[in-house]
Design a protein around this motif. Structure first.
Motif, PDB file in Angstrom:
ATOM      1  N   GLN A   1       3.714   8.549   4.885  1.00 28.11           N
ATOM      2  CA  GLN A   1       2.376   8.113   5.265  1.00 28.11           C
ATOM      3  C   GLN A   1       1.714   9.087   6.237  1.00 28.11           C
ATOM      4  OE1 GLN A   1       0.166   5.629   4.390  1.00 28.11           O
ATOM      5  NE2 GLN A   1       1.580   5.712   2.683  1.00 28.11           N
TER       6      GLN A   1
ATOM      7  N   ALA B   1       0.190  11.954   4.730  1.00 27.74           N
ATOM      8  CA  ALA B   1      -1.000  11.663   3.935  1.00 27.74           C
ATOM      9  C   ALA B   1      -2.253  11.498   4.789  1.00 27.74           C
ATOM     10  CB  ALA B   1      -0.776  10.395   3.102  1.00 27.74           C
TER      11      ALA B   1
ATOM     12  N   ARG C   1      -3.058   3.572  10.492  1.00 27.51           N
ATOM     13  CA  ARG C   1      -2.649   4.017   9.156  1.00 27.51           C
ATOM     14  C   ARG C   1      -1.208   3.626   8.864  1.00 27.51           C
ATOM     15  NH1 ARG C   1      -6.352   7.004   5.673  1.00 27.51           N
ATOM     16  NH2 ARG C   1      -4.498   7.991   4.829  1.00 27.51           N
TER      17      ARG C   1
ATOM     18  N   GLY D   1       0.333  -0.843   7.833  1.00 24.41           N
ATOM     19  CA  GLY D   1       0.634  -1.432   6.530  1.00 24.41           C
ATOM     20  C   GLY D   1       2.063  -1.177   6.117  1.00 24.41           C
ATOM     21  N   ILE D   2       2.465   0.083   6.168  1.00 22.60           N
ATOM     22  CA  ILE D   2       3.810   0.430   5.712  1.00 22.60           C
ATOM     23  C   ILE D   2       4.842  -0.132   6.685  1.00 22.60           C
ATOM     24  CG2 ILE D   2       4.090   2.687   6.859  1.00 22.60           C
ATOM     25  CD1 ILE D   2       4.917   1.921   3.222  1.00 22.60           C
TER      26      ILE D   2
ATOM     27  N   SER E   1       1.821  -7.329   0.785  1.00 17.48           N
ATOM     28  CA  SER E   1       1.503  -6.877  -0.573  1.00 17.48           C
ATOM     29  C   SER E   1       0.025  -6.519  -0.667  1.00 17.48           C
ATOM     30  CB  SER E   1       1.862  -7.953  -1.587  1.00 17.48           C
ATOM     31  OG  SER E   1       0.914  -8.984  -1.557  1.00 17.48           O
TER      32      SER E   1
ATOM     33  N   VAL F   1      -0.419  -3.231   0.662  1.00 18.05           N
ATOM     34  CA  VAL F   1       0.026  -2.211  -0.279  1.00 18.05           C
ATOM     35  C   VAL F   1      -1.028  -1.964  -1.342  1.00 18.05           C
ATOM     36  CG1 VAL F   1       1.636  -1.864  -2.170  1.00 18.05           C
ATOM     37  CG2 VAL F   1       2.473  -2.513   0.069  1.00 18.05           C
ATOM     38  N   GLU F   2      -1.674  -3.033  -1.796  1.00 16.95           N
ATOM     39  CA  GLU F   2      -2.587  -2.851  -2.914  1.00 16.95           C
ATOM     40  C   GLU F   2      -3.905  -2.224  -2.493  1.00 16.95           C
ATOM     41  OE1 GLU F   2      -2.757  -6.662  -4.874  1.00 16.95           O
ATOM     42  OE2 GLU F   2      -0.610  -6.472  -5.212  1.00 16.95           O
TER      43      GLU F   2
ATOM     44  N   THR G   1      -4.742  -0.366   0.415  1.00 16.77           N
ATOM     45  CA  THR G   1      -4.885   0.860   1.210  1.00 16.77           C
ATOM     46  C   THR G   1      -3.956   1.956   0.752  1.00 16.77           C
ATOM     47  OG1 THR G   1      -3.405  -0.166   2.796  1.00 16.77           O
ATOM     48  CG2 THR G   1      -5.737  -0.154   3.348  1.00 16.77           C
ATOM     49  N   THR G   2      -4.028   2.309  -0.484  1.00 10.17           N
ATOM     50  CA  THR G   2      -3.228   3.446  -0.936  1.00 10.17           C
ATOM     51  C   THR G   2      -3.882   4.713  -0.467  1.00 10.17           C
ATOM     52  OG1 THR G   2      -4.338   3.047  -3.013  1.00 10.17           O
ATOM     53  CG2 THR G   2      -2.012   2.561  -2.913  1.00 10.17           C
TER      54      THR G   2
END
Lengths: 291, 361, 317
Positions: free
Chosen positions: C200, C203, C230, C233-234, C310, C313-314, C316-317
């Motif tokens: 992450q 990125a 940033r 999320g992860i 989830s 994950v969906e 904030t790619t």
């Protein structure tokens, strides 16, 4: 300055001072990571090259000086039992990688590109797979595999490990394939390629980072696995490395620590090489938030 | 090569219970060798139309025929089309040469044949020295040439363009337009070019099809679309700076028609205004046919706002009772924020129905 | 320029009258792609859990596959034996301690690895290797260095720090076994956190930091306002995964202590395993497995409700 924080660096330091503190912290951190991270590998290596009598003598060695240096410990790799353990581990790892990559690529493509009912629910159920632990599944699987004759087979272990890898691998492929522009595939169809051909020639080659990430994940799982192998390969002479070596230590046979370290070093090298040469793919593959 | 016929094409999307009509009963024929541009604002259904012709989307109803072959239900692979994508869509893992040869490889041509054709196309497009490079190493313009080459080697039945130049800068666009025309001439098949850029539409096409809200507004040669727009929308969309609009009222119609705009009378020698006497209409005029008078009494009063000197002309902005109006003025015009009036060249006045926007005269 | 017509380009295809069938071709293909996953899941997850539930309702001796209906007796027994509640408590201690430590260490390693300039690739490889090498090797090294006879860490701990006696085995000590298990596990599993967060971090575009610098932000402000959001999320995802994995952890505990000394490091997975192979009570062990699974399921649902990883994950790619 309209900000409420005091202008400049942390603790009122100037930006330059802040940078110096930051660089110093970074240096210390790096030193600690090098020491702690590399230390076990160094320890394995130095013991693996030291005469086993010296190691057994309860002497703490730091470096195998010429008088106690030897390659002799590696003869244990040719021991038929150890060889079988390692061979089984390699076969299981390769089998798991191939299964995981194939199944997850196809499922990931379907989830990313094809429309079918209950797709979102399928993805949610997929995530429940993370909750299944080898021990919870392994205990009932022992009886199931026994009744259908898969107990003690490498195949039985491979599909168990593959299933455990699925939530991660499928999610990864799904999210990764969604980052590939649909126009690439459509261009292939315009060129006359069938859906399968477009998938093979255009999608799969672009999935390389995700394939490598999924493969490494599957490899880590298979190479690491102790629990499934311990339960599903109960015969000592057909099991994999991890349970095999633990059982060998418990038996009375001749297995000095230096030999154990020689085997450990042999088992550490492939992961080290993968980690070195494939880390950029791995990180790129993990950039799409795989759950 | 066969003509392309699109008949009653309709595409409806169902999204969470909402029916969205993307394309509504479109009829269009593209003759062999003809270059037709489908132009309209974003979201007007032009790309959906193109994707239906390509076979990437299935139409809700209507038919698409290539000559006497009905391809409506045929998958894209069986249509033998060429398509240039908006994001170019070169295969990033193949070299330029492999990109161009991929269609031939699938069709089962021999290696020698493939190489020969790629070589020939590369020469025409002047990319012979790029053949061994990877797409990522090429500039946007070169990538677009490769994409053209990919279509050129395959000898398609119809050539489709999906806003292929929208990501390029103005200079590259001007450079690529002749290349596209050369390639389409070379192949000599019907061409459908989708764009939101009216300049591209005007410069390259044999005919322009203006589409708005899923419906065709006008299909005609570029000059005709510009001079004789069929509706207020077409008049506004085609031409830069775009047509300016005013409220007007038709007076007595007696051979010539009287038109009142902001208290000023114009006599129009037009047919077709019988029956419009006393009606409100919308008056359109291209900015180059509006004259700026120093005498504030000569026409519609206008307060000068600002000038945009372009070198060969100046675009001047005025505040009037009809809102902000753009006028094309002399290159050395300097309004200086003073009061002026706007006078119309009545020969070029366009009249539209106030409600439907349909051209009256 | 080409003389051939389009005929040669069309792929041959056997004709299936999709238009006459009640399902769409795409649906069939789509479902087809996930069938292998579904089969694997049925075989390896659904079937064993169902089997475990069925078995948990029976009295079964491990080596003597004769099933005797016992109803809910196994569950009553599970909830009444003191080892279950003790193991659950130790399991939670192990899970929480491991997860927090791994999160801290893993994040710290990722931040450092992302910033160092020289030797980055090699050091990253060394760190990643920790996650890839077999757990048994970590255990072997740990057993060797904490060996009371010749272990280098045992000696350091005894002679320099005075943590334990000179001939004492730290892994066999009630005071130290759990702490050491958590520490040794962290050496290996913190890397999991590092891999995800490092990906992450890589990125995050530099222009964000450049924009912040232009605004006069210091390093802490940049970390707080750019990096941390940033990573959130992860991090929620990784915390969930690590918690589940550590709660289920069996191998490293079994290899190092076999749940001992006494029951000092017996968590639920170890208890289940011991119940099968030491107590030979297969039915009872399955009851423990089912309870474990339900416990995790409930925790995961609560976690999803609280943090919704989830969605993170969906979107904030």
């Amino acid at each position: 300055m309209s900000q409420s924080e005091s202008p400049g660096g942390i603790f009122g330091l100037s930006y330059d001072g802040e940078t110096r503190v930051f660089e110093a912290l970074k240096l210390v951190s790096t030193a600690i990571i090098v020491l702690v991270g590399a230390w076990p590998i160094y320890w394995i290596t130095q013991l693996a090259f030291t005469e086993y009598e010296t190691v057994e003598d309860d002497v703490v060695t730091v470096f195998p000086t010429p008088d106690i240096f030897t390659f002799g410990n590696f003869t244990v790799l040719t021991d038929p039992e150890m060889y079988t353990y390692m061979f089984n581990t390699v076969v299981v790892a390769i089998g798991t990688i191939v299964t995981v990559v194939l199944v997850s690529l196809i499922a990931g493509y379907g989830l990313a590109r094809l429309d079918f009912p209950q797709k979102e629910n399928f993805a949610r159920i997929l995530l429940i797979g993370y909750l299944f632990s080898p021990i919870v599944i392994g205990i009932p699987l022992y009886q199931i595999w026994q009744s259908i004759g898969l107990l003690g087979t490498r195949f039985g272990l491979i599909i168990a490990l593959s299933a455990i890898s699925m939530p991660f691998a499928v999610w990864l492929m799904w999210k990764y394939i969604m980052t590939i522009p649909a126009a690439h595939e459509e261009a292939a169809w315009v060129d006359g390629a069938s859906r399968w051909r477009g998938f093979r020639d255009v999608v799969v080659p672009q999935c390389r980072p995700a394939i490598i990430a999924a493969a490494l994940f599957a490899f880590a799982l298979a190479w690491n696995d102790f629990t499934f192998a311990q339960i599903l390969l109960p015969q000592t002479d057909t099991t994999t490395f991890a349970p095999g070596i633990l059982r060998a230590m418990g038996q009375t046979q001749f297995l000095p620590d230096a030999y154990l370290m020689a085997i450990s070093l042999a088992m550490t090298l492939p992961p080290l090489l993968f980690a070195y040469f494939m880390q950029s793919y791995l990180l790129k593959g993990f950039q799409v938030r795989a759950l | 090569m066969p003509d392309i016929e699109i008949r009653n094409l309709t595409k409806v999307y169902e999204e969470s219970g909402n029916r969205i009509v993307a394309v509504d009963d479109v009829d269009l024929t593209i003759k062999d060798g003809e270059f037709v541009t489908l132009v309209g604002p974003s979201g007007c259904g032009k790309t959906t139309t193109l994707r239906c012709v390509a076979g990437l989307n299935k139409p809700t109803s209507g038919t698409i025929t290539f000559g006497d072959r009905d391809v409506t239900q045929k998958p894209v692979q069986e249509r033998n089309i060429a398509l240039l994508f908006q994001d170019i869509a070169l295969y990033p893992h193949m070299s330029v040469q492999e990109n161009m040869a991929y269609g031939l490889k699938i069709a089962g041509f021999s290696r020698e044949e493939r190489m020969a054709r790629v070589e020939e196309a590369a020469e025409l497009l002047q990319i012979t020295d790029q053949l061994q490079k990877m797409p990522a190493d090429l500039s946007g313009g070169q990538q677009q040439r490769v994409a053209l080459g990919r279509s050129l080697v395959r000898d398609p039945e119809i050539f489709l363009f999906d806003e292929p130049m929208s990501d390029l800068d103005a200079k590259l666009k001007a450079e690529l337009r002749p290349v596209i025309e050369k390639v389409t001439d070379e192949i000599g098949c019907p061409t459908l070019y989708v764009t939101h850029d009216q300049e591209e539409a005007m410069t390259m096409s044999d005919r322009v099809a203006v589409i708005n809200d899923g419906e065709l507004a006008q299909v005609a040669p570029p000059k005709e679309v510009y001079d004789e727009p069929a509706s207020q929308f077409v008049s506004q969309f085609i031409g830069q700076p775009s047509t300016q609009f005013f409220e007007g009222n038709v007076g007595a119609v007696n051979g010539t028609a009287e038109l009142d705009v902001g208290g000023y009378e114009y006599n129009l020698a037009r047919d077709g205004l019988e029956g419009w006497a006393g009606e409100d209409v919308r008056v359109g005029l291209r900015p180059q046919y509006i004259r700026v008078s120093d005498d504030p009494e000569a026409g519609i009063p206008a307060t000068h706002l600002l000038d945009e000197p372009l070198g060969d002309a100046t675009h001047s902005f005025f505040d009037t009772e009809f809102g902000e109006i753009v006028v094309v003025t002399d290159p050395d015009f300097d309004g200086d924020g003073k009061e002026y009036s706007l006078v119309f060249d009545d020969e070029y006045i366009q009249l539209f129905d106030d409600d439907s926007g349909v051209r009256i005269a | 320029m080409a003389s051939e017509t389009g005929e040669s380009i069309r792929p041959g295809r056997t004709y299936i009258p999709w238009d006459d069938l009640p399902v769409k071709r795409e649906t069939v293909a789509g479902v087809g792609t996930v069938i292998p996953v579904v089969v694997l899941y049925l075989l390896i997850a659904v079937l064993p859990i169902a089997f475990a539930f069925w078995a948990s309702l029976h009295e079964i001796h491990t080596l003597n596959p004769e099933w005797q209906w016992a109803g809910l007796a196994n569950y009553r027994e599970v909830l009444n034996i003191s080892t279950f509640w003790g193991s659950l408590w130790r399991g939670i201690v192990y899970m929480v301690g491991s997860t927090l430590l791994q999160l801290g260490v893993g994040l710290w390693m990722a931040l450092v690895l992302n910033r160092i300039t020289r030797g980055q690739k090699l050091l990253t490889a060394v760190v990643f290797t920790a996650y890839l090498i077999p757990t048994i090797i970590v255990s072997l090294v740990a057993m060797r260095v904490f060996d009371p006879a010749s272990g280098v860490f045992q000696m350091i701990g005894a002679e320099w720090l005075g943590l334990w006696g000179g001939r004492e085995a730290p892994l066999g000590s009630r005071d130290w076994a759990m702490q050491l298990l958590i520490l040794i596990g962290t050496w290996k599993f913190a890397v999991f956190v590092t891999i995800f967060t490092l990906a992450q971090l890589r990125a995050i575009p530099d222009r964000f930091y450049e924009a912040a610098k232009v605004c006069g932000a210091n390093r802490w402000q940049m970390f707080r306002d750019i990096t941390l959001p940033r990573l959130m999320g992860i991090v929620t995802v990784v915390v969930l995964l690590r918690s589940v994995f550590m709660f289920n952890k069996f191998d490293i505990i079994w290899q190092l202590t076999e749940g001992g000394p006494g029951n000092a490091t017996t968590t639920l997975p170890v208890l289940a395993y011991k119940t099968v192979y030491t107590d030979q009570a297969y039915g009872l062990a399955n009851a423990i497995s089912v309870v474990m699974f339900l416990f995790l399921l409930a925790s995961a649902i609560i976690y999803f409700q609280l943090f919704n990883p989830s969605e993170e994950v969906e979107t904030t790619t």
